[in-house]
Motif scaffolding. Structure first.
Motif, PDB file in Angstrom:
ATOM      1  N   ASN A  37      31.785-127.179 -24.734  1.00  0.00           N
ATOM      2  CA  ASN A  37      31.134-127.236 -26.051  1.00  0.00           C
ATOM      3  C   ASN A  37      29.936-126.277 -26.099  1.00  0.00           C
ATOM      4  O   ASN A  37      29.694-125.610 -27.122  1.00  0.00           O
ATOM      5  CB  ASN A  37      30.672-128.664 -26.352  1.00  0.00           C
ATOM      6  CG  ASN A  37      31.849-129.611 -26.565  1.00  0.00           C
ATOM      7  OD1 ASN A  37      32.928-129.189 -27.004  1.00  0.00           O
ATOM      8  ND2 ASN A  37      31.649-130.891 -26.277  1.00  0.00           N
ATOM      9  N   LYS A  38      29.204-126.217 -24.981  1.00  0.00           N
ATOM     10  CA  LYS A  38      28.079-125.285 -24.901  1.00  0.00           C
ATOM     11  C   LYS A  38      28.557-123.841 -25.020  1.00  0.00           C
ATOM     12  O   LYS A  38      27.948-123.009 -25.707  1.00  0.00           O
ATOM     13  CB  LYS A  38      27.344-125.474 -23.575  1.00  0.00           C
ATOM     14  CG  LYS A  38      26.562-126.767 -23.447  1.00  0.00           C
ATOM     15  CD  LYS A  38      25.300-126.724 -24.295  1.00  0.00           C
ATOM     16  CE  LYS A  38      24.433-127.944 -24.054  1.00  0.00           C
ATOM     17  NZ  LYS A  38      23.193-127.913 -24.912  1.00  0.00           N
ATOM     18  N   ILE A  39      29.631-123.532 -24.331  1.00  0.00           N
ATOM     19  CA  ILE A  39      30.183-122.170 -24.386  1.00  0.00           C
ATOM     20  C   ILE A  39      30.597-121.821 -25.805  1.00  0.00           C
ATOM     21  O   ILE A  39      30.305-120.722 -26.316  1.00  0.00           O
ATOM     22  CB  ILE A  39      31.372-122.050 -23.417  1.00  0.00           C
ATOM     23  CG1 ILE A  39      30.888-122.118 -21.971  1.00  0.00           C
ATOM     24  CG2 ILE A  39      32.147-120.755 -23.652  1.00  0.00           C
ATOM     25  CD1 ILE A  39      31.990-122.217 -20.953  1.00  0.00           C
ATOM     26  N   ASP A  40      31.269-122.737 -26.486  1.00  0.00           N
ATOM     27  CA  ASP A  40      31.687-122.474 -27.861  1.00  0.00           C
ATOM     28  C   ASP A  40      30.471-122.249 -28.773  1.00  0.00           C
ATOM     29  O   ASP A  40      30.492-121.389 -29.677  1.00  0.00           O
ATOM     30  CB  ASP A  40      32.518-123.649 -28.376  1.00  0.00           C
ATOM     31  CG  ASP A  40      33.828-123.797 -27.605  1.00  0.00           C
ATOM     32  OD1 ASP A  40      34.270-122.817 -26.983  1.00  0.00           O
ATOM     33  OD2 ASP A  40      34.414-124.919 -27.625  1.00  0.00           O
ATOM     34  N   SER A  41      29.420-123.037 -28.540  1.00  0.00           N
ATOM     35  CA  SER A  41      28.213-122.901 -29.364  1.00  0.00           C
ATOM     36  C   SER A  41      27.522-121.558 -29.125  1.00  0.00           C
ATOM     37  O   SER A  41      27.111-120.874 -30.088  1.00  0.00           O
ATOM     38  CB  SER A  41      27.247-124.045 -29.055  1.00  0.00           C
ATOM     39  OG  SER A  41      26.049-123.899 -29.784  1.00  0.00           O
ATOM     40  N   GLU A  42      27.392-121.149 -27.856  1.00  0.00           N
ATOM     41  CA  GLU A  42      26.751-119.878 -27.552  1.00  0.00           C
ATOM     42  C   GLU A  42      27.584-118.707 -28.071  1.00  0.00           C
ATOM     43  O   GLU A  42      27.033-117.694 -28.530  1.00  0.00           O
ATOM     44  CB  GLU A  42      26.550-119.750 -26.044  1.00  0.00           C
ATOM     45  CG  GLU A  42      25.587-120.768 -25.452  1.00  0.00           C
ATOM     46  CD  GLU A  42      24.177-120.651 -26.007  1.00  0.00           C
ATOM     47  OE1 GLU A  42      23.787-119.539 -26.449  1.00  0.00           O
ATOM     48  OE2 GLU A  42      23.456-121.676 -26.021  1.00  0.00           O
TER      49      GLU A  42
END
Length: 214
Positions: A37-42
């Protein structure tokens, strides 16, 4: 006292170890989902600032790479733990198999401990002797109780004589076949009357001849 004699940790059994490892796998899976989820957000931030704020876009891509690196490490850890779980399960199966085989060996040892090969041979000999004795007793009981010795040849000859007598008597009792006379055709009544008439005429002629001669 605990400083000199540290408390020993209880030995973990296979079941507890497998449960703990599976719990760890679940925790790592949740961590992977969070990092993804963090990767998608960044990535979304980097795309938004790609043209307007390159510095912010580059920082977002840098954080994205760090998160991806952590996911790769977590993936390696998961593979290692899953392999360990399979190894423990296999080892546990082998252990239970060995325990079962050991228990079976002890049971056989306990059973055979009260046996001796010489004793077994003696028992088998005794069983055979008693079976032979029982067979002899059965034969003795079933034998016919006749007070004289019988000669099979004499009995056979006597039987043949009786058979011959029976055959002879049967031949004598047979009635001769009836004699049937051949059928004679019946005399025609008209021919009988004609013959009687001729005889009467001859008698009359004979009487007349006698009268002439007298």
């Amino acid at each position: 006292m605990n400083l000199f004699f540290p408390k020993q940790k209880p030995k973990a059994n296979a079941k507890d170890a497998i449960v703990r490892l599976r719990e760890t796998l679940q925790m790592l899976e949740k961590r992977e989902n969070h990092l993804q989820n963090k990767i998608d957000s960044e990535l979304k931030i980097a795309k938004t600032n790609a043209t307007s704020n390159k510095r912010a876009a580059l920082m977002a891509l840098k954080r994205k790479k760090q998160y991806e690196s952590q996911i790769e490490k977590i993936g390696g850890s998961r593979i290692t733990i899953e392999a360990q779980v399979m190894a423990i399960e296999s080892a546990n199966v082998n252990l239970e198999t060995i325990k079962a085989m050991e228990s079976g060996a002890e049971a056989m040892k306990a059973i055979h401990g009260s046996m001796d090969i010489n004793k077994v041979d003696d028992i088998m000999d005794s069983v055979r002797e008693n079976m032979d004795l029982a067979d002899e007793i059965s034969n003795a009981i079933s034998a016919p109780m006749i007070g004289v010795d019988l000669d099979d040849d004499e009995l056979t000859a006597e039987l043949e004589e009786l058979e011959q007598e029976v055959l002879d008597s049967q031949l004598l009792e047979v009635e001769p076949p009836p004699i049937i006379a051949p059928s004679v055709p019946t005399t025609d009544p008209s021919r009988v009357r004609l013959t009687n008439q001729m005889l009467d005429e001859e008698d009359d002629e004979l009487e007349a001849l006698k009268a002439t001669m007298a």
